[in-house]
Write a protein that holds these residues in place. Structure first.
Motif, PDB file in Angstrom:
ATOM      1  N   ILE A 282      22.231  69.762 -78.342  1.00  0.00           N
ATOM      2  CA  ILE A 282      21.701  69.244 -77.068  1.00  0.00           C
ATOM      3  C   ILE A 282      20.597  70.150 -76.538  1.00  0.00           C
ATOM      4  CG2 ILE A 282      22.281  68.756 -74.655  1.00  0.00           C
ATOM      5  CD1 ILE A 282      25.122  68.013 -75.648  1.00  0.00           C
ATOM      6  N   LEU A 283      20.837  71.457 -76.541  1.00  0.00           N
ATOM      7  CA  LEU A 283      19.835  72.405 -76.059  1.00  0.00           C
ATOM      8  C   LEU A 283      18.589  72.385 -76.930  1.00  0.00           C
ATOM      9  CD1 LEU A 283      22.164  75.457 -75.250  1.00  0.00           C
ATOM     10  CD2 LEU A 283      21.073  73.898 -73.611  1.00  0.00           C
ATOM     11  N   GLN A 284      18.790  72.182 -78.218  1.00  0.00           N
ATOM     12  CA  GLN A 284      17.653  72.158 -79.144  1.00  0.00           C
ATOM     13  C   GLN A 284      16.750  70.966 -78.881  1.00  0.00           C
ATOM     14  OE1 GLN A 284      18.209  71.391 -83.457  1.00  0.00           O
ATOM     15  NE2 GLN A 284      17.688  73.562 -83.706  1.00  0.00           N
ATOM     16  N   ARG A 285      17.338  69.846 -78.503  1.00  0.00           N
ATOM     17  CA  ARG A 285      16.557  68.648 -78.220  1.00  0.00           C
ATOM     18  C   ARG A 285      15.644  68.857 -76.999  1.00  0.00           C
ATOM     19  NH1 ARG A 285      16.699  67.938 -82.325  1.00  0.00           N
ATOM     20  NH2 ARG A 285      17.511  66.328 -83.693  1.00  0.00           N
ATOM     21  N   MET A 286      15.998  69.797 -76.128  1.00  0.00           N
ATOM     22  CA  MET A 286      15.143  70.106 -74.979  1.00  0.00           C
ATOM     23  C   MET A 286      13.954  70.968 -75.396  1.00  0.00           C
ATOM     24  SD  MET A 286      18.077  71.090 -72.176  1.00  0.00           S
ATOM     25  CE  MET A 286      19.442  69.988 -71.798  1.00  0.00           C
ATOM     26  N   ASP A 287      14.077  71.583 -76.572  1.00  0.00           N
ATOM     27  CA  ASP A 287      13.065  72.542 -77.023  1.00  0.00           C
ATOM     28  C   ASP A 287      12.185  71.969 -78.122  1.00  0.00           C
ATOM     29  OD1 ASP A 287      11.818  74.966 -76.888  1.00  0.00           O
ATOM     30  OD2 ASP A 287      13.146  75.959 -78.321  1.00  0.00           O
ATOM     31  N   SER A 288      12.781  71.169 -79.017  1.00  0.00           N
ATOM     32  CA  SER A 288      12.032  70.587 -80.131  1.00  0.00           C
ATOM     33  C   SER A 288      12.825  69.431 -80.725  1.00  0.00           C
ATOM     34  CB  SER A 288      11.769  71.641 -81.206  1.00  0.00           C
ATOM     35  OG  SER A 288      12.976  71.979 -81.871  1.00  0.00           O
ATOM     36  N   THR A 333      11.279  79.434 -81.804  1.00  0.00           N
ATOM     37  CA  THR A 333      11.348  78.600 -80.603  1.00  0.00           C
ATOM     38  C   THR A 333      11.983  79.384 -79.458  1.00  0.00           C
ATOM     39  OG1 THR A 333      13.534  77.730 -81.200  1.00  0.00           O
ATOM     40  CG2 THR A 333      11.605  76.547 -82.041  1.00  0.00           C
ATOM     41  N   LYS A 334      11.933  78.802 -78.245  1.00  0.00           N
ATOM     42  CA  LYS A 334      12.527  79.482 -77.080  1.00  0.00           C
ATOM     43  C   LYS A 334      14.030  79.652 -77.279  1.00  0.00           C
ATOM     44  CE  LYS A 334       9.084  77.684 -73.831  1.00  0.00           C
ATOM     45  NZ  LYS A 334       8.863  76.797 -72.654  1.00  0.00           N
ATOM     46  N   LEU A 335      14.693  78.566 -77.679  1.00  0.00           N
ATOM     47  CA  LEU A 335      16.137  78.659 -77.942  1.00  0.00           C
ATOM     48  C   LEU A 335      16.395  79.577 -79.127  1.00  0.00           C
ATOM     49  CD1 LEU A 335      19.053  77.717 -77.475  1.00  0.00           C
ATOM     50  CD2 LEU A 335      18.581  75.772 -78.989  1.00  0.00           C
TER      51      LEU A 335
END
Length: 448
Positions: A282-288, A333-335
């Motif tokens: 879920i967090l990754q989808r916010m980043d890429s 990436t940020k995450l």
């Protein structure tokens, strides 16, 4: 020296006293039965005999062969529970028996601590000592002296003989004078540097030692080829040097390490990855929009290629399989920066552990291109491929992880990996895991 033959009988007696004492205290209604007393004592003695527990060498210390008391305890514990089944005795609560066996283990461990402490102190004041003489001198003499000079081992170094005269206070004379000296002094062991004696001198020395109750130990002409992992094997009566016998080559070690790996991997996969993977997705989808997992071919045991899995922390690029991660790498990436700094990105490798491609602890696997590079530029680099690669390793907890900036980084990493390969133990794995967790919590300089 004269009373050293009593050490094993006394140890057996004390162990049996501890075993019988603990059983009589915890389960008197079961213990005070002639059949059960015989069974428990026979189980202990047969278990000790099966693993060759009691014969100990002079150089053995508390942690030397520490796996043996663990083996002995586990075998006895199996026999303990087997008795309740064989005798149709109600078992009761598992917690009670766990406390009993824990108390027994604590008692046996306490005796082991006391035994090695008391033996060391006894030897330091001159007890259980052996007088040793060395015949011949080369660069190995200094290394042997380092062992002789350990007070708790009980060696009393009297000096050496060699045909090259020396002003050293430990120089006793020429090789020919050794026989006269041995007749006049009480010498228990003679260490002979084979390269410094002729065949005739060696045969004479062997005959003299056999006829005068002196133990003769021959240091072969090694041409500087010895390693920490070397052993000697006999083919008929011909000694052959095995330069790399590894602890993990034994069937016992393979089963123990694999069992530990499966248990630990399932613990992490069920307890952490089962809920962490969806959260990271879920967090990754916010980043890429990149896939959750990143896979890359790595070299494993015996250079076998396998797919190594990680949580994706970098964007997909053409040089992903050739370029190593660097500080302030723009591909991260940020995450990904959070995942890499906490080493969470490595957790999917527990699936590799479950599949058998990796171990929880071992040398870190490198990309195929880097293996090709380092096997020619780093001495003994491929020794690390004698065992399965690990999620963490000795080199990593010592600071040699991540980017390789200088040649010394990979050299020192390889050196520590080889040390791990040669000195593996389950306890070493546990210490590395604990240190890895602490490093992840505290943060590491090269975790980027």
């Amino acid at each position: 020296m004269k009373r050293s033959q009593l050490i094993v009988p006394i140890s057996i007696l004390i162990h049996l006293i501890l075993v019988n004492g603990v059983l009589a205290w915890f389960i008197p209604e079961v213990y005070f039965n002639s059949n059960s007393i015989l069974f428990f004592n026979a189980t202990w003695l047969l278990s000790a005999y099966a693993i060759d527990y009691y014969p100990t060498s002079r150089k053995e210390r508390f942690f030397t062969n520490f796996h043996k008391p663990i083996q002995l305890y586990l075998l006895f514990a199996l026999g303990y529970f087997a008795w309740f089944s064989l005798s149709n005795t109600p078992l009761g609560t598992i917690g009670f028996h766990s406390n009993l066996l824990l108390g027994l283990f604590a008692s046996l461990l306490g005796y082991r601590v006391l035994f090695y402490y008391a033996r060391g102190k006894y030897r330091e004041v001159g007890g259980n000592a052996v007088n040793v003489v060395v015949i011949g001198r080369d660069r190995n003499l200094k290394k042997i002296r380092n062992v002789f000079d350990e007070p708790d081992l009980g060696y009393r170094y009297l000096g050496y003989f060699d045909n090259s005269h020396s002003k050293s206070p430990t120089y006793l004379g020429k090789v020919e004078e050794a026989f006269t000296y041995l007749k006049q002094k009480e010498v228990h062991q003679v260490f002979c540097i084979a390269s410094r004696l002729s065949q005739a001198q060696l045969f004479n020395l062997m005959a003299y030692a056999d006829n005068n109750l002196i133990k003769l130990k021959i240091v072969p002409d090694n041409k500087e080829i010895f390693t920490r992992a070397m052993t000697i094997e006999l083919y008929d009566n011909v000694p052959v040097l095995n330069l790399r016998e590894l602890p993990l080559e034994t069937q016992y070690a393979k089963v123990l390490k694999r069992g530990f790996d499966i248990f630990f991997a399932l613990l992490v996969i069920i307890g952490i990855l089962s809920w962490l993977s969806p959260l990271i997705f879920i967090l990754q989808r916010m980043d890429s929009n990149e896939p959750l997992f990143f896979k890359q071919k790595r070299h494993g045991v015996n250079r076998k290629v396998f797919w190594c899995y990680k949580f994706r922390s970098m964007t997909t690029t053409a040089d992903a399989d050739t370029k190593m991660m660097t500080k302030n790498d723009k591909r991260v990436t940020k995450l990904g920066r959070i995942l890499r700094r906490t080493s969470i990105d490595e957790l999917p490798q527990f699936f590799n552990v479950l599949l058998g491609d990796m171990s929880v602890v071992g040398p870190r696997p490198h990309m195929e291109l880097h293996t090709e590079k380092y096997q020619t530029s780093v001495d003994k680099y491929l020794v690390r491929h004698f065992v399965k690669p690990g999620i963490t390793g000795l080199a990593q907890i010592k600071g040699y992880r991540g980017e390789i900036v200088e040649q010394s980084d990979i050299v020192n990493r390889t050196r520590l990996d080889i040390f791990y390969v040669e000195k593996w133990s389950l306890w070493l794995d546990v210490k590395i895991i604990i240190k890895t967790v602490l490093n992840a919590v505290q943060g590491e300089e090269k975790a980027y």
